[in-house]
Each structure stands twice: as C-alpha cells, then as structure tokens.
Design an enzyme around this catalytic site. Structure first.
Site, short mmCIF file in Angstrom:
data_model
loop_
_atom_site.label_atom_id
_atom_site.label_comp_id
_atom_site.label_asym_id
_atom_site.label_seq_id
_atom_site.Cartn_x
_atom_site.Cartn_y
_atom_site.Cartn_z
N ARG A 299 0.82 -1.20 0.20
CA ARG A 299 0.03 -0.11 0.10
C ARG A 299 0.92 1.45 -0.20
NH1 ARG A 299 -5.51 -2.10 3.71
NH2 ARG A 299 -6.06 -3.36 1.59
N TYR A 440 -5.96 -1.02 -7.31
CA TYR A 440 -5.50 -2.14 -6.54
C TYR A 440 -4.88 -2.15 -5.34
CZ TYR A 440 -0.94 -1.12 -9.15
OH TYR A 440 -0.04 -0.43 -9.71
N GLU A 441 -4.46 -3.28 -4.54
CA GLU A 441 -4.05 -3.28 -3.38
C GLU A 441 -4.98 -2.83 -2.33
OE1 GLU A 441 -1.92 -5.03 -2.96
OE2 GLU A 441 -0.72 -4.96 -4.75
N GLY A 442 -6.41 -3.05 -2.60
CA GLY A 442 -7.53 -2.44 -1.78
C GLY A 442 -7.99 -1.12 -2.43
#
Lengths: 605, 605
Positions: A299, A440-442
């Site tokens: 993140r 992406y990555e949450g």
C-alpha cells in the site's frame, strides 16, 4: 521528449530537513546510511533510471506484454533494463543483510521506488510485488523457507507475486475458493484459479515465487479459513538448484487501459495434475496475517507509484510549458508570443502539480521513516508510537497519493492542450497508468473503510489525536514565523479544527451506526489526508525558512530551492488545503440519504 | 453489458419543471413543440440510440477510424448508424424550417445531443461540427451560400467541419497562417495546413463543407486579419449537383487516447494546385465573428458531451453495482454476500455520479432554454437578458460539465473495481473519451479567461449580479420549504455569499492587475459553476417537492422519481456544493505566488 531526471535536490531536502534521515542513520544497523552515502546511492540510481529505464516506458505502453503459447513476453528492452538493475545489486538495498540485503533504511528503498515508478511504473511492479512476497516470508516463513528462497528474491534474480484475487473474490478476499490439500510429506497440493496476478509470468527472471492464499478442506468459511502458501514456478532443490516445473499455468493476460507492459495474469494452479506443489507459510488458517504483511508494504508502494507518476507528469509539463509558445502573456511586449509558462492559468496548473507532488513526496518519505523507527528505534514505546502512526497513515498514503496522481497526470495532459491527447506525445500514458493505483491493493474506498473502521479507533482515538497534536504544534510554529507563513497558519488551523470535529463525530456516531461511519469514510479520509499533506508542506516551508534565515553562503541554487519550497507551500495553503473546508459537511451528513434510494430509483431510465 | 437507455423520465422532469418547456412552446414558431409532441420525439429517438447507435460505440473504440490511401474509413457499423439517423430526418429537428429544418427549440436539439453522446460520442461529433458550420452559414453566409449548402447540411446528407487550428496556432488562433488569395471571379484560393480537424474526412456523407479560417495577403496581424471561408470537398454546381473534387487532402489522422472512431485529420489545402477553391463567408477580416458563432454553439455542445458520457457511465455503474456481489453490507444477515450497491461507499460513488449528472443536465437544458428565449422571445429586453445569461453561462457549461465528466467517468471505473480497468469491460472508454472535452473548443483554462475577462465584466458586472439575485430568490424559497431542504438552504446561501465576495474581488483587483484576475480565473469559474449547479439542483428539488405536495394520484413511479430528485439534490448540497467553501481562498490569493518561480526553479531536477 526528455527522459526522466531524478529530482535529487528535492529528495535530498525532504530526507534531510523533513523526515530526519540523519537521525535515522544513527539507529543500530543503519550506521552506513549516513546522508552523504545515501545521496551518492541516489545519484547513481537516478542515472540508471534516466538512461536505461525511462526510455523503455513508452515502448512498453505501445507493445504491451504478450502471451504466446502459454509464455509471457515482456516488451523490447524490459529484460535488459531489469537485468541491469539486478546486476548492480539495486533490489537488495533496503533488505536485511542476513539475506544479503544492503541494510539501508526502508526510507531509502522508498526513494528508489519513487524513481523506478517515475521511470517505468509497469516494470517497477515486478520489484514491488517481489518486496511484498519477501516481507511475507521474512515475517511468516519458516527458517528453511527463508534459507531456500529469500536470497534470490532479495537480489532480484527471482521475483515474487501476490495471489489473492479470484473472479468472485476481489475486495471480498474471504470468498476465495482455491483449495490446498495437505500431503503426507507436509507439502500441499493447490488447485484453483487466480486473477489479476501482476507479473504472474514473465521473462525477466529464472524463477517466480507465488504467494498464494487458499483454503484447506476443513477450513472455516470467510477470512478465518484462509492459509498462505508459497508456490514456486520451478521447484527449488535442497541445493538451491531449479528443479521440476510446477503446475502453474498462465491462462490469459488482461488487456488494460494502462500499465500495459505489466503482465496481469489469470493463473491456473493444478489444472493439469493433482495440484501445484505448495508450502505452507505460517500456520494454517492464519493466511490473512501474511496477506496484511504483503498488503501494508504494497500500500505504501502504491502510494509511491502515484508520487512517481506525478513527478514524471510534472517534469514533462514544465518542460513543454517552457518551450511551447501561444498568445501573449500579461506584461509581454505587443506582438510578442510567450511561452505558455508565462500564462497565469498554465502556471496555476504547474504549481498545482508541483505542490501536490511535493506534498506526496514528503508524506511517503515520512511514512517510510515511521516504518524504520517502528523497526529500529531503541525505545520500545517509541517503536510502538511510530508503528501506530505508520498504521494510521497507510490508508491515507495509498488513497491520497493515488487520487492526487489522477489529478496531477490529468493536469499534465491539460498543460499540453490538444497535443496531450495524442498518444505519440505520450503524456496520456501517465494518466492511464495512474488510474489502476486507485483500485488495486484495496480500492481507495476499502482504504477509507480501513481508516474509519480500524485505524481511527486505535487506542480509543489517541493515535489520530497524537497526530493532530503534532499538527497543532506546527500551527503554533507557523503563527510565529512571519507574514510569509500567514496563509499556511490560517488554513492549517482551519484544517486541524475540521479534522477534530469530524473525528469526534465519527467516534460518536460511527459507533452508533456503522452506515453513518461508512458513508463518511471517503470524505473523512480526504479531509485527514489533505490536512496531513498541508502539515507536511508547512513543515517543509518552516525548515526552508530556517535554512534561509541561517544564510546560504552565496549558494544561489540552494537559496532558489528554499525560496521555491516556501512559495510552493504557500500555494498549497491558498489553493489546495482549503478543500478541507468543503469536506466537513459531507462527513457529518450521515448515511441516510446515501442509502435512501431503492434499486428502482437508482436505475434511472 | 446492457445498451444505453435514454433517461426519459429525468429528461422530461427537467424539461417540464426546471426549464419551462411549456412556456417555450408558446413562443412564435415553436407551437408544434408542445410537451407531448416533444416527449414522443424523444422516446422514438431514444430507441434509435439504444438499438442502433449504442452498439457501435465499443466497436468504434476498438477499431478506430483509419486512413487508407488518403481516404478515411469509419469503423464497422458507423455508416449505417449515421444513415439511419439521416434517413429518419433527425438532424433537421432543431433547425430553421426555411432550410427544411424541423423548427423545434434548440432545447430539444440539445436533448437529442445528450442521447447521441451517451450512445456514441465519437460518432456524435459529426453532427456537432455540422451544426457549428450551419450556424456560421446561417449568420454570416450570403443568401446564395445558404441556398446552395444549408439544406443538405440540415438534413445531414452533407457534414461540416471547423478549421481553426494549425500546428503553431491552437489556443492562439490569431497566429494562424493559412492563406486565401482573392481571384478575379470573386472566389479565393486557399493554401495551408490545418490540424485537429474533426471528421475532416470520412465515408458517412457525400460531401463535406469545410469552414476555414485563413488570412488574405493584405490582412493585419493577429485575430483582426482572419477571414472565414467555406471550402467544399466537392464543388457544388448551380443545380446543387456535386462537381469537381476540391484540393483538400488528408495527410494523416491522429492516434488518440479516446474518441478513436472520430477521425482527427491533418488537412492540406491547395498543396497540389494553386489553392483549394473557397468562398468568403461574411466580410474579409471578420472571420473571428464567424468563429465565435461556431464556437459558442460548439461549447454548449461540448458541455453536453460531458453530460452524455456521465449519464452513460452512471447507468453502467448502477447496473454493475446491483449485480456484483462482494462482502457483507451493514444490516445483511451473517454469511450473506451483498450486491455492492448495498455498501455505503459504493452508494456514495453512485450518488455522486447521479447528482453530478442531474446537475449537468439541468444546467445544459437551462442554457439551451436561454438560447431559445434570446432568439424567440417577443420582448426585446427579455431577449437581451436571456442572451446575456447564455453568454455568461457558456464557459461555465463547457468547463464544469467536462470537468465533472472526468470525475463521473472515473468513478464509473472505480465502482467496477479491477474489472473497470480491463478494456473488455469497456467503461474505461468513457473516461478516455471524456478527457478531450476539457481540451477542445477552447481549453477549460481558456473558458475561465473568457469568463473573467469578458463575461463577468458585461454590463459592469450586472449580468452576473442578476444571476446571483435569482439564486438568492431560490435561497429564500428554500428557507420556507421545510426541514427536507435544510442542507440546500444552508449550502446555497454559503455558496452565493462566496460568489459575491469573489466577484467583488475580481471586479476590483482584476481591473488593477490582470495577473491577479487570470490566476483566479479557474477557481472562480469552478466556484460560480458549482453554485449554479447547486441552484439547478435546488430548483429541481423545490419543483419535485411542490409536485409531491400536490399529490401523485397513486402514480408510484412518479412519486419515486420526485422523492429521488429531493434526495439527490440534498446529497449534492451535503457532499458536492460545499466544495465552494474551499475555493474563495484560491480566488482571492492573488497572482504573485502563482508567477513567482523562475524558469530554473520550475524545472525541478
């Protein structure tokens, strides 16, 4: 078009005067990371990025990675660019010397990541995902796994992937269905399909270590039944030699709006056998913990992608604006045509890009410094404090830097006018690349839920309270810093008041009704992040002011840099930080209207 | 993916209850445009858009227009879709019956344009540019030119183009160098190169009328020396028959980030002869006036492109959010997976998209109604007032609707998560298409300069003053409308105060120092446009509230629509209108910091 040039002067300023590299270098294990050594490293790395990586970026956008007969081919030049990066030992810089890492602070690794992303974000995703996999093995792997895999990953000879997502399990990781069945020899057989696997296959490295989330037959439903496995593309013998090809097959790669050179794979595990061979990482059913280790690392890395793209977009826009002549700017002689940089609205766009980029840089580096302090500070309480702050900042860094990347790369096109829309110019690539970073990555919405659901409530709100107390000290310092800092003082004071009101509302109402808290999550996230960004800019300006007051010894370059820091921070205070004034009503509006419409009402026609 | 469906209920609501279609229909010449007839027209047109145009949109994005041996080929299906549109007589709807037009209000034409753009923006550009060319000929052409060209353009059998830009003359039109030399027979020979010519060539129509800005040999420099010419692709005989091919050649077409199906041409005039044959439109050296006629028409049209894209993005996001299940929403049973539309942050995104789209729709239609009033109102003073308001709103509509289109189409991707980034899903097309709308027909920065330099100063500020007085009446009305309108009252009052302060600052400081005014232009434009958007939403909500209070006679559909209007307007007031609170500091910051950095400071590395 000129290639990327690392903004070494600004990087150095932030490292030295905003995030305290010198103090970090005094921590045990970081003794060799004294500022002069670090700046030497950065300069050399910047050259590689300018000369070798940057030219491959538009090539990658045009050619994309391709899948031919089940094998992924990266675009022309990528393999060589990656090899040059590996041969010089760069991937190892921020890792533990125990695994042949360079032992530099994570902060230094983050500066390198910024450069990688400015030069070629699509290619930079290979090392980014590898870092996530390294982290998972370092923290959750067995000694034997670390021995077998880590050194080759640290050097970049092998890469890593993160296999979370399935077609039906995206943000909802707990819904994944990939199976892992334990064998008598302690290994597992993995079967299932994973999607959106970045660098799931490629021709850059000899082996790929897939970190795979899967479910054992007896696992409870949801996230509590997920385990983590390492699944090598080629099995690795006890002697470290590559053995049999594991049953991991690339079914397809996606056609995407951007990062076309990064192969986004659909991977099938065990489709042509009884299962791909996998090794448990950590305990059974404790896979989410490994996932969060990978994700938290990633993140910050995604925030840094936003920073890297923004810097590159700024450089190109500033260059173009200095060269392109159109119309007559105020003050220019009659009949004269001016470079567009002299037109106030073009300047406004450039200053917006610049101020956002500098705020993002300070914030990303600050976050990295907190990670280093949390790992290395001799005092346990200081480690805890720094760790909590890093945890609080993670969703802010990820979401704000990627949202700003969209803004900045969009302005980068806008400064180019019609030329910006033509693919040959190439600035649209940054804009198209940037969009994925919000997802992406949450997704950034998931970040906001993490912020209001998990991070703000930490220690009953005291972690965010401590942060705001630090912002308040800066407000006080600004009050005594003179007229040049007036707008910063005014707007940062407004901002911190707004955050306090918003936080109090969240803590009270959010506990009573999760819908209210969740409806407020994104505007709250933006409010807090913009305030923290304004704080970073104010700290930068104060540091620059102190240095200017101390005298620059006839160093005009340095004086120019410092003056620019103050001006850019003031621009941020006047033009960007006031956004917070408009966010409090959204936070405190509650969730009733957000949820009020029926399905029939939402489907408009 | 479902095809576009015209949002007829919302369109009808805005036409009837926000912009007064019934009153317009009473104006002379519009008698046949009674609401029921108009809604019948819209319904039928909506079917054509859903069934014929909408399916061609992704095809066009994938295939693009191509140039083969000097001839432009549009993507598969485009020629048929365009032919169906022409055969049914649709292009003629809003034009003067004197040229075989349908004589409907411009307002109705704008509603059709919205649908064209939602269904296929790239193809919709052919009629949009044709309209601009028609307008130029109606207002500036000779009787003979109108006779010869207009009817075929009104029917859509021939299309038109606008040839302003040259490689060195973009926003700076006055720098253009294309030459026009008068011949003994009164015609001109045109030589030069034009770039970014939309539908500069294609296979949809038998002839193309190029409206070309050029410079006669004795012309003064700058914009005062520009003349306008009509240059047909095929010369048109006195009998209307197509004759010789004129010397207009497509040198290349651009590869663009979006609107790939719209052929953006580099056109060479007279490169293979003594010049292309052109006919003067209006007086020599008065070409800028024809250009502004084309541009003003086109600027509202570009705002409507933003609206059309936003509506389409909203429809797709709402549909996807209802179908895709991920995670458990608040209130859902344990173990249940919810459609993502039940997650508050997804709702927040959908409501943002919806509220922006509805505000844009009301604003675009309102602007069109002012154009109709300016043309047809029996009272001269009312015509002048409406014309001035339309002039004031033009830059707002163009810039705000296109900036919001970026926001809304970006959220459209975001709602789709990772799937949104995959080109097969197709929602990225709207985002890529949207970006050009902020650039062409005058970048949004040029709109802002027009606003503060020409529009706000109209009648010493009284035109903007009249607008604000109307907003204030709505604020008063909101005060008495009950609790449901509380947030609208609170925020619209703040907004109109902010605009008044900002306008006063601009009128005073802007005259003293143009740099201050120009540095403030974009934030001022956003401030005023957002306020006007909030005004439109409040008027919509008040109208809906009145209708609800009057009773809906058991018509649940209507009641649902009206309730949704109030809720969406309140969401706009809580979440979007408060943005104005953050804009005043930027407006009043002045231009000093914006212009302070030297070239060396701007070039960071």
């Amino acid at each position: 078009m000129a290639e990327y040039v690392a903004p070494l002067r600004d990087m150095r300023f932030v490292l030295e005067h905003v995030v305290g590299l010198e103090e970090l270098a005094k921590l045990e294990g970081f003794e060799h990371a004294d500022p002069e050594s670090v700046f030497g490293v950065l300069e050399e790395f910047g050259r590689l990025m300018s000369e070798v990586w940057s030219p491959t970026n538009p090539v990658g956008d045009a050619a994309g990675s391709t899948l031919v007969d089940g094998v992924v081919h990266t675009p022309p030049g990528f393999a060589e660019a990656y090899a040059r990066y590996v041969e010089a030992g760069w991937p190892a810089v921020p890792f533990d010397p125990a695994y042949d890492g360079g032992g530099f602070p994570w902060l230094v690794g983050i500066v390198l990541q910024e450069m990688l992303n400015s030069a070629n974000m699509a290619l930079a995703m290979a090392p980014l995902l590898t870092q996530g996999a390294i982290d998972a093995l370092v923290h959750h792997g067995t000694e034997e796994q670390r021995e077998r895999y880590l050194k080759k990953m640290v050097t970049g000879e092998w890469t890593g992937t993160m296999n979370l997502t399935e077609a039906d399990a995206g943000s909802d990781v707990g819904a994944l269905r990939t199976r892992a069945v334990r064998q008598d020899d302690g290994t597992y057989r993995i079967t299932g399909q994973k999607v959106f696997i970045t660098f799931g296959d490629h021709d850059l490295a000899d082996n790929i270590l897939h970190l795979v989330l899967a479910r054992t037959p007896d696992a409870p439903p949801g996230t509590k039944g997920i385990s983590c496995f390492v699944v090598p593309k080629f099995l690795v013998g006890d002697d470290g030699a590559l053995g049999e090809r594991n049953d991991v097959v690339v079914l397809s790669i996606e056609h995407k709006m951007g990062i076309k050179a990064s192969p986004t794979c659909v991977l099938e595990y065990g489709g042509r056998s009884q299962g791909a061979v996998g090794y448990l990482v950590g305990e059974e059913h404790a896979g989410m913990s490994a996932m969060f280790t990978m994700m938290n690392n990633a993140r910050l890395g995604v925030g840094v992608e936003g920073l890297g793209l923004a810097e590159r977009a700024y450089q190109r826009a500033a260059e173009f604006a200095g060269e392109r002549t159109q119309g007559r700017a105020p003050g220019a002689a009659a009949g004269q045509r001016s470079p567009i940089v002299e037109h106030p609205d073009v300047r406004r766009m450039l200053l917006t890009m610049r101020a956002c980029t500098e705020a993002m840089r300070a914030l990303c580096y600050y976050q990295a410094s907190q990670i280093d302090l949390a790992a290395r500070h001799p005092d346990a309480a200081a480690r805890t404090t720094a760790g909590a702050r890093a945890a609080l900042l993670t969703p802010l860094v990820k979401s704000w830097c990627t949202d700003l990347a969209e803004t900045v790369t969009s302005l980068g096109i806008q400064v180019h006018g019609g030329m910006g829309y033509i693919t040959d110019t190439g600035v649209d690539q940054h804009y198209r690349d940037a969009k994925i970073t919000q997802i992406y990555e949450g997704t950034n919405g998931i970040q906001a839920m993490d912020l209001v659901g998990r991070k703000v409530p930490m220690r009953g709100g005291a972690v965010v309270g401590d942060l705001l107390a630090d912002v308040r000290s800066t407000v006080e310092e600004l009050a005594g810093a003179g007229d040049a800092f007036g707008p910063m003082h005014r707007e940062l004071a407004v901002a911190v008041d707004s955050v306090e009101q918003a936080t109090a509302w969240l803590m009270e109402r959010g506990l009573a009704d999760p819908v209210d808290a969740l409806a407020a999550a994104t505007p709250y996230q933006r409010l807090l992040a913009t305030t923290v960004g304004g704080w970073m800019m104010a700290r930068s300006a104060l540091a620059a002011g102190r240095l200017l007051a101390a005298g620059t010894d006839g160093d005009d370059d340095l004086a120019g840099l410092l003056e620019a820091k103050v001006i850019t921070a003031r621009f941020f205070a006047d033009h960007l930080l006031p956004e917070v004034r408009g966010l409090l009503p959204a936070v405190t509006a509650g969730g009733a209207d957000v949820m009020a419409l029926t399905a029939a009402q939402l489907a408009r026609p």
